[in-house]
Write an enzyme that holds these catalytic residues in place. Sequence first.
Site, PDB file in Angstrom:
ATOM      1  N   LYS A 211     -52.249  -5.755  -7.435  1.00  0.00           N
ATOM      2  CA  LYS A 211     -51.594  -6.659  -6.367  1.00  0.00           C
ATOM      3  C   LYS A 211     -50.041  -5.678  -6.064  1.00  0.00           C
ATOM      4  CE  LYS A 211     -53.103 -10.533  -6.299  1.00  0.00           C
ATOM      5  NZ  LYS A 211     -53.526 -12.217  -6.110  1.00  0.00           N
ATOM      6  N   ARG A 247     -59.759 -11.806 -12.674  1.00  0.00           N
ATOM      7  CA  ARG A 247     -60.335 -11.790 -11.655  1.00  0.00           C
ATOM      8  C   ARG A 247     -59.916  -9.884 -11.221  1.00  0.00           C
ATOM      9  NH1 ARG A 247     -59.619 -10.794  -6.262  1.00  0.00           N
ATOM     10  NH2 ARG A 247     -61.150 -11.232  -4.784  1.00  0.00           N
TER      11      ARG A 247
HETATM   12  N1  PMM Z   1     -56.511 -12.588  -4.949  1.00  0.00           N
HETATM   13  C1  PMM Z   1     -57.310 -12.098  -3.697  1.00  0.00           C
HETATM   14  C2  PMM Z   1     -58.471 -13.160  -3.311  1.00  0.00           C
HETATM   15  N2  PMM Z   1     -58.869 -13.997  -4.240  1.00  0.00           N
HETATM   16  N3  PMM Z   1     -59.633 -15.576  -5.846  1.00  0.00           N
HETATM   17  C3  PMM Z   1     -58.132 -15.868  -7.252  1.00  0.00           C
HETATM   18  N4  PMM Z   1     -59.340 -16.821  -7.420  1.00  0.00           N
HETATM   19  N5  PMM Z   1     -57.409 -15.608  -7.406  1.00  0.00           N
HETATM   20  C4  PMM Z   1     -56.551 -14.008  -6.946  1.00  0.00           C
HETATM   21  O1  PMM Z   1     -55.303 -14.170  -7.613  1.00  0.00           O
HETATM   22  C5  PMM Z   1     -57.365 -13.780  -5.219  1.00  0.00           C
HETATM   23  C6  PMM Z   1     -58.477 -14.492  -5.128  1.00  0.00           C
HETATM   24  C7  PMM Z   1     -56.899 -11.089  -3.146  1.00  0.00           C
HETATM   25  O2  PMM Z   1     -57.400  -9.786  -4.282  1.00  0.00           O
HETATM   26  P1  PMM Z   1     -58.246  -9.308  -3.113  1.00  0.00           P
HETATM   27  O3  PMM Z   1     -57.685  -9.255  -1.571  1.00  0.00           O
HETATM   28  O4  PMM Z   1     -57.871  -7.839  -3.991  1.00  0.00           O
HETATM   29  O5  PMM Z   1     -59.951  -9.238  -3.563  1.00  0.00           O
END
Ligand code: PMM
Length: 270
Positions: A211, A247
């Site tokens: 991030k 995650r």
């Molecule tokens: N961040 C993203 C997408 N899904 N789900 C949860 N539970 N927690 C998160 O911090 C989260 C998520 C965005 O990240 P990406 O676009 O790199 O997948």
Amino acid sequence: MPDRTLVMGVVNVTPDSFSDGGRWFDADAAIAHGLELVAAGADILDVGGESTRPGAARVAPEEELRRVVPVIRELAGRGIRVSVDTMRAATAQAAVEAGAEIINDVSAGLADAAMGPIAAETGARYVAMHWRGHSDRMDSLAEYADVAVEVRDELAQRVDDLVAAGVAPEKLILDPGLGFAKRGDQNWELLGRLDVLAGLGLPILVGASRKRFLGAMLPEEASVTDRDLPTAVVSVLSAQAGAWGVRVHDVQGTRRALDVLGAWQSGRRD
Ligand code: PMM
């Protein structure tokens, strides 16, 4: 609660994550990527068909469904534990029918009023992430007097609403939603005060992977994958603070880092 922090590997089924090829190639590439992540030590695969990056536009519901269902069916059919990353109740329902065990809703039910009742009906586990609005406007919603307390209180309200809709409390997992309506240091404050959120007594998932707030610590020319080392460090510190899961995109690095923590804590290699 499991005695070690679980690694949730990210499987994005979005055209921008797999640069060329047709639609089936996207599904095949996502499945192959998921299998690689399991081989690298993922406990759960989080399959998503809609980007939630800052500024991202929404994907049509039918398109989201078409992207994720075949991938979930194939991965779950191989005995892999799968979560579906969606804000839509219809997608969540179809995903559970295809074998997903966990609904990962970054809006904690706020984006789709049908989500609570559907989640209850499926009986799946449910990740409720802190969220204040869609990605096209979330950066303007990052106003807090005390970010840790407000995130906790807003999630407590979501828990009440979800439980009122029929979701069993033991199915719930909470996530502070790093980067979602959070500016730079607000993410660090949330991480440093995870105990405030843990005070609600539910398992916690942390999603720091790659991030912006991690990129901000690196030289300007650093690539996105250069964020994997700081991500692994955040995963270790989150595990030490008692997180149920992390995650991440880089499963291998995270797994190795968490293994070091496990050896440190137990005085044994495994
Ligand atoms: N961040 C993203 C997408 N899904 N789900 C949860 N539970 N927690 C998160 O911090 C989260 C998520 C965005 O990240 P990406 O676009 O790199 O997948």
